[in-house]
Design a protein around this motif. Structure first.
Motif, PDB file in Angstrom:
ATOM      1  N   PHE A   1       0.885  -1.180   0.000  1.00  0.00           N
ATOM      2  CA  PHE A   1       0.000   0.000   0.000  1.00  0.00           C
ATOM      3  C   PHE A   1       0.918   1.224   0.000  1.00  0.00           C
ATOM      4  O   PHE A   1       1.569   1.524   0.991  1.00  0.00           O
TER       5      PHE A   1
ATOM      6  N   ASN B   1       1.594   5.212  -0.374  1.00  0.00           N
ATOM      7  CA  ASN B   1       0.897   6.478  -0.120  1.00  0.00           C
ATOM      8  C   ASN B   1       1.939   7.593  -0.184  1.00  0.00           C
ATOM      9  O   ASN B   1       2.377   8.101   0.846  1.00  0.00           O
TER      10      ASN B   1
ATOM     11  N   TYR C   1      -0.754  -1.194  -4.540  1.00  0.00           N
ATOM     12  CA  TYR C   1      -1.861  -0.248  -4.685  1.00  0.00           C
ATOM     13  C   TYR C   1      -1.414   1.116  -4.196  1.00  0.00           C
ATOM     14  O   TYR C   1      -0.823   1.235  -3.124  1.00  0.00           O
ATOM     15  N   LYS C   2      -1.701   2.120  -5.023  1.00  0.00           N
ATOM     16  CA  LYS C   2      -1.324   3.491  -4.671  1.00  0.00           C
ATOM     17  C   LYS C   2      -2.573   4.249  -4.244  1.00  0.00           C
ATOM     18  O   LYS C   2      -3.597   4.237  -4.948  1.00  0.00           O
ATOM     19  N   PHE C   3      -2.469   4.910  -3.103  1.00  0.00           N
ATOM     20  CA  PHE C   3      -3.604   5.678  -2.565  1.00  0.00           C
ATOM     21  C   PHE C   3      -3.963   6.818  -3.512  1.00  0.00           C
ATOM     22  O   PHE C   3      -3.087   7.552  -3.980  1.00  0.00           O
TER      23      PHE C   3
ATOM     24  N   TYR D   1      -9.278  -4.143  -1.903  1.00  0.00           N
ATOM     25  CA  TYR D   1      -8.353  -4.447  -3.005  1.00  0.00           C
ATOM     26  C   TYR D   1      -9.033  -5.157  -4.181  1.00  0.00           C
ATOM     27  O   TYR D   1      -8.361  -5.730  -5.036  1.00  0.00           O
TER      28      TYR D   1
ATOM     29  N   MET E   1      -8.021   3.375  -4.514  1.00  0.00           N
ATOM     30  CA  MET E   1      -6.627   3.041  -4.784  1.00  0.00           C
ATOM     31  C   MET E   1      -6.472   2.760  -6.279  1.00  0.00           C
ATOM     32  O   MET E   1      -7.431   2.385  -6.955  1.00  0.00           O
TER      33      MET E   1
END
Ligand SMILES: [Zn+2]
Length: 305
Positions: A143, A145, A213-215, A242, A288
């Protein structure tokens, strides 16, 4: 030659009702060898003792949003957590030139996010740690961010490297669950192993890239003009952290049972879906983006040369 890690801090209870980290700290206080490795010291800190005593997320403000350089310097900000943030910065920092090299902050979530490894920096040391843990624990999720370390308001940003936040769930607030406790324990063991291997210049074989996953942003729950919630997370989305959300897919359902769809134009993925802690701001979930996270060659990074 790597600029070595000398001081590591493991922090728990940043949110006072997330008991996993609090009890891991208690365990490691009586078993310090578990988190001790060659070449660096490991210190253990309960971040928010007052909120923990009251089994609340926070007393006045969310502690894990108080660490931007601007807020740390603002002495008008004198709520309990704003003062705790300043005290923790004295202990671990100062932010511009920190004493502690790397902070591992232990959290839990009520969302069905499993073991999420949250990091805010693309520094090869940080991404390498996340990749290393995911190699050992393939069910973990990366994750990302991204945030400038000095501007970042997370506790992990007080260290010389922006650190790692371990977010395990699903678990209710104020609860201990062995699987979550054990998973978090294992992730921390891998994290300190990784730092020891980097310190001693052992060859750590890692992939060049991994999926994560990018915020993007937090999505509010629908509200009326009085700011009251008028809808909840749609059952199709509940517990589907997700998973993909496509334009036109159900997102919320009103109190009278009408579906509200996602009206965006691009595919997104959900996280922190129906997180209990975010009801204080009427936040329903985070959006995301699925991305390939690339591990740059550490030799190219000025922090490591
Ligand atoms: Zn938390």
């Amino acid at each position: 030659m790597i600029d070595s890690i000398k001081h590591v801090a493991i922090v728990g209870g940043t949110h006072g009702n997330e008991l996993t980290g609090v009890h891991l700290l208690k365990h490691w206080r009586s078993h310090p060898d578990e988190v001790t490795r060659n070449g660096f010291s490991t210190e253990l800190h309960l971040a928010n003792p007052k909120a923990n005593k009251e089994v609340r997320r926070y007393i006045d403000q969310d502690l894990n949003r108080q660490f931007s350089i601007h807020d740390l310097k603002d002495h008008e900000l004198s709520g309990y957590e704003q003062c705790r943030a300043k005290a923790l910065e004295v202990l671990l920092g100062p932010k511009e030139n920190p004493r502690v090299d790397f902070i591992i902050d232990l959290h839990t979530t009520t969302a069905n996010m499993g073991m999420s490894l949250i990091f805010n920096s693309n520094d090869p040391l940080v991404i390498g740690m996340a990749f290393y843990i995911k190699q050992k624990m393939p069910h973990a999720t990366l994750f990302y961010n991204p945030s400038d370390r000095l501007e970042d308001n997370f506790l992990i940003s007080v260290g010389r490297f922006s650190g790692l936040l371990i977010e395990a769930g699903p678990i209710a607030q104020g609860l201990l669950k062995y699987q979550v406790y054990s998973d978090t324990h294992t992730a921390v063991m891998h994290a300190v192993d990784y730092l020891e291997q980097k310190n001693t210049e052992q060859l750590v074989t890692l992939p060049k890239q991994m999926v994560g996953y990018k915020f993007i942003k937090k999505i509010p729950l629908p509200e009326n003009t009085e700011g009251e919630i008028t809808a909840m997370i749609h059952p199709n989305v509940q517990d589907k952290d997700y998973h993909v959300i496509k334009p036109g897919d159900p997102l919320f359902i009103t109190l009278s049972g009408e579906t509200i769809v996602y009206e965006g134009e691009s595919m997104v993925y959900g996280a922190f879906i129906n997180e209990a802690a975010y009801y204080d701001q009427n936040i329903g979930l985070s959006f995301m983006e699925k991305i390939d996270i690339v591990l740059e060659d550490s030799a190219a990074c000025p922090n490591l040369t």
